[in-house]
Design a protein around this motif. Sequence first.
Motif, PDB file in Angstrom:
ATOM      1  N   THR A 134       0.834  -1.198   0.000  1.00  0.00           N
ATOM      2  CA  THR A 134       0.000   0.000   0.000  1.00  0.00           C
ATOM      3  C   THR A 134       0.871   1.251   0.000  1.00  0.00           C
ATOM      4  OG1 THR A 134      -1.751  -1.171   1.174  1.00  0.00           O
ATOM      5  CG2 THR A 134      -1.831   1.236   1.228  1.00  0.00           C
ATOM      6  N   GLY A 135       1.913   1.241   0.818  1.00  0.00           N
ATOM      7  CA  GLY A 135       2.858   2.362   0.857  1.00  0.00           C
ATOM      8  C   GLY A 135       3.599   2.529  -0.454  1.00  0.00           C
ATOM      9  N   PHE A 136       4.018   1.407  -1.041  1.00  0.00           N
ATOM     10  CA  PHE A 136       4.710   1.449  -2.324  1.00  0.00           C
ATOM     11  C   PHE A 136       3.831   2.090  -3.390  1.00  0.00           C
ATOM     12  CE2 PHE A 136       5.736  -0.202  -6.499  1.00  0.00           C
ATOM     13  CZ  PHE A 136       7.106   0.010  -6.576  1.00  0.00           C
ATOM     14  N   ASN A 137       2.579   1.657  -3.462  1.00  0.00           N
ATOM     15  CA  ASN A 137       1.655   2.213  -4.465  1.00  0.00           C
ATOM     16  C   ASN A 137       1.430   3.706  -4.243  1.00  0.00           C
ATOM     17  OD1 ASN A 137       1.332  -0.222  -5.839  1.00  0.00           O
ATOM     18  ND2 ASN A 137      -0.353  -0.855  -4.529  1.00  0.00           N
ATOM     19  N   ALA A 138       1.316   4.122  -2.976  1.00  0.00           N
ATOM     20  CA  ALA A 138       1.134   5.547  -2.677  1.00  0.00           C
ATOM     21  C   ALA A 138       2.387   6.342  -3.062  1.00  0.00           C
ATOM     22  CB  ALA A 138       0.821   5.742  -1.200  1.00  0.00           C
ATOM     23  N   GLY A 139       3.548   5.797  -2.765  1.00  0.00           N
ATOM     24  CA  GLY A 139       4.796   6.469  -3.129  1.00  0.00           C
ATOM     25  C   GLY A 139       4.973   6.581  -4.636  1.00  0.00           C
ATOM     26  N   ARG A 140       4.647   5.513  -5.343  1.00  0.00           N
ATOM     27  CA  ARG A 140       4.781   5.528  -6.803  1.00  0.00           C
ATOM     28  C   ARG A 140       3.785   6.504  -7.418  1.00  0.00           C
ATOM     29  NH1 ARG A 140       7.908   2.228  -9.904  1.00  0.00           N
ATOM     30  NH2 ARG A 140       9.218   2.640  -8.103  1.00  0.00           N
ATOM     31  N   LEU A 141       2.583   6.579  -6.855  1.00  0.00           N
ATOM     32  CA  LEU A 141       1.574   7.526  -7.332  1.00  0.00           C
ATOM     33  C   LEU A 141       2.065   8.963  -7.148  1.00  0.00           C
ATOM     34  CD1 LEU A 141      -1.318   7.829  -8.483  1.00  0.00           C
ATOM     35  CD2 LEU A 141      -2.109   7.954  -6.122  1.00  0.00           C
ATOM     36  N   ASP A 142       2.627   9.268  -5.976  1.00  0.00           N
ATOM     37  CA  ASP A 142       3.167  10.610  -5.739  1.00  0.00           C
ATOM     38  C   ASP A 142       4.324  10.898  -6.689  1.00  0.00           C
ATOM     39  OD1 ASP A 142       1.364  11.288  -3.792  1.00  0.00           O
ATOM     40  OD2 ASP A 142       2.747  10.978  -2.112  1.00  0.00           O
ATOM     41  N   TYR A 143       5.232   9.935  -6.846  1.00  0.00           N
ATOM     42  CA  TYR A 143       6.358  10.137  -7.755  1.00  0.00           C
ATOM     43  C   TYR A 143       5.866  10.494  -9.156  1.00  0.00           C
ATOM     44  CZ  TYR A 143      10.186   9.381 -10.911  1.00  0.00           C
ATOM     45  OH  TYR A 143      11.116   9.579 -11.911  1.00  0.00           O
ATOM     46  N   GLU A 144       4.946   9.720  -9.666  1.00  0.00           N
ATOM     47  CA  GLU A 144       4.475   9.943 -11.032  1.00  0.00           C
ATOM     48  C   GLU A 144       3.630  11.208 -11.160  1.00  0.00           C
ATOM     49  OE1 GLU A 144       2.801   6.315 -12.620  1.00  0.00           O
ATOM     50  OE2 GLU A 144       4.802   5.489 -12.945  1.00  0.00           O
ATOM     51  N   SER A 145       2.961  11.632 -10.102  1.00  0.00           N
ATOM     52  CA  SER A 145       2.186  12.869 -10.183  1.00  0.00           C
ATOM     53  C   SER A 145       3.098  14.094 -10.169  1.00  0.00           C
ATOM     54  CB  SER A 145       1.161  12.940  -9.051  1.00  0.00           C
ATOM     55  OG  SER A 145       1.784  13.129  -7.808  1.00  0.00           O
ATOM     56  N   TRP A 146       4.302  13.966  -9.646  1.00  0.00           N
ATOM     57  CA  TRP A 146       5.249  15.087  -9.596  1.00  0.00           C
ATOM     58  C   TRP A 146       6.287  15.036 -10.713  1.00  0.00           C
ATOM     59  CZ3 TRP A 146       6.386  13.837  -3.811  1.00  0.00           C
ATOM     60  CH2 TRP A 146       5.285  14.218  -3.029  1.00  0.00           C
ATOM     61  N   ASN A 147       6.621  13.843 -11.197  1.00  0.00           N
ATOM     62  CA  ASN A 147       7.724  13.699 -12.149  1.00  0.00           C
ATOM     63  C   ASN A 147       7.325  13.127 -13.496  1.00  0.00           C
ATOM     64  OD1 ASN A 147      10.174  14.391 -10.430  1.00  0.00           O
ATOM     65  ND2 ASN A 147       9.108  12.921  -9.139  1.00  0.00           N
TER      66      ASN A 147
END
Length: 131
Positions: free
Chosen positions: A38-51
């Motif tokens: 769940t944390g991984f998916n949230a982190g990847r979502l944030d990464y892709e929304s910013w980068n």
Amino acid sequence: MNKIFNPIYRQDYFEGYFVGMNPNSQIDIDSTNEAFSTGFNAGRLDYESWNGSLSSGIPKRVITKEILEDFLLAGLLGLNIDTNDYTPFQLNVLSKWYQSGTEKYEPNHSLYLFSVLEEKGISVKNETFYL
């Protein structure tokens, strides 16, 4: 929602989040626990929304929460910023954060900050904010 209050779950969640924020990391979600994935998916979502999407490649400069906050602060203080090596997608994200800061810009705050810095012996000649 109550799971996040469990210290073990929270630790695994944040570990997964930080792995997800790393564009070079790849994991097998099926082999991890629920909190980590769940944390991984949230982190990847944030990464892709910013980068931008990972399928578009990894940019030279990766945006993190701290960089977004720096751009917000630069906008609040009316500082110029260095935008070299950011992709057009990233510049769009950064401009929104900077603009949010400029909407709250108070010239007196900048003058006060610069006077405090000068009292500490820090000269601010070039007001460009380098991240």
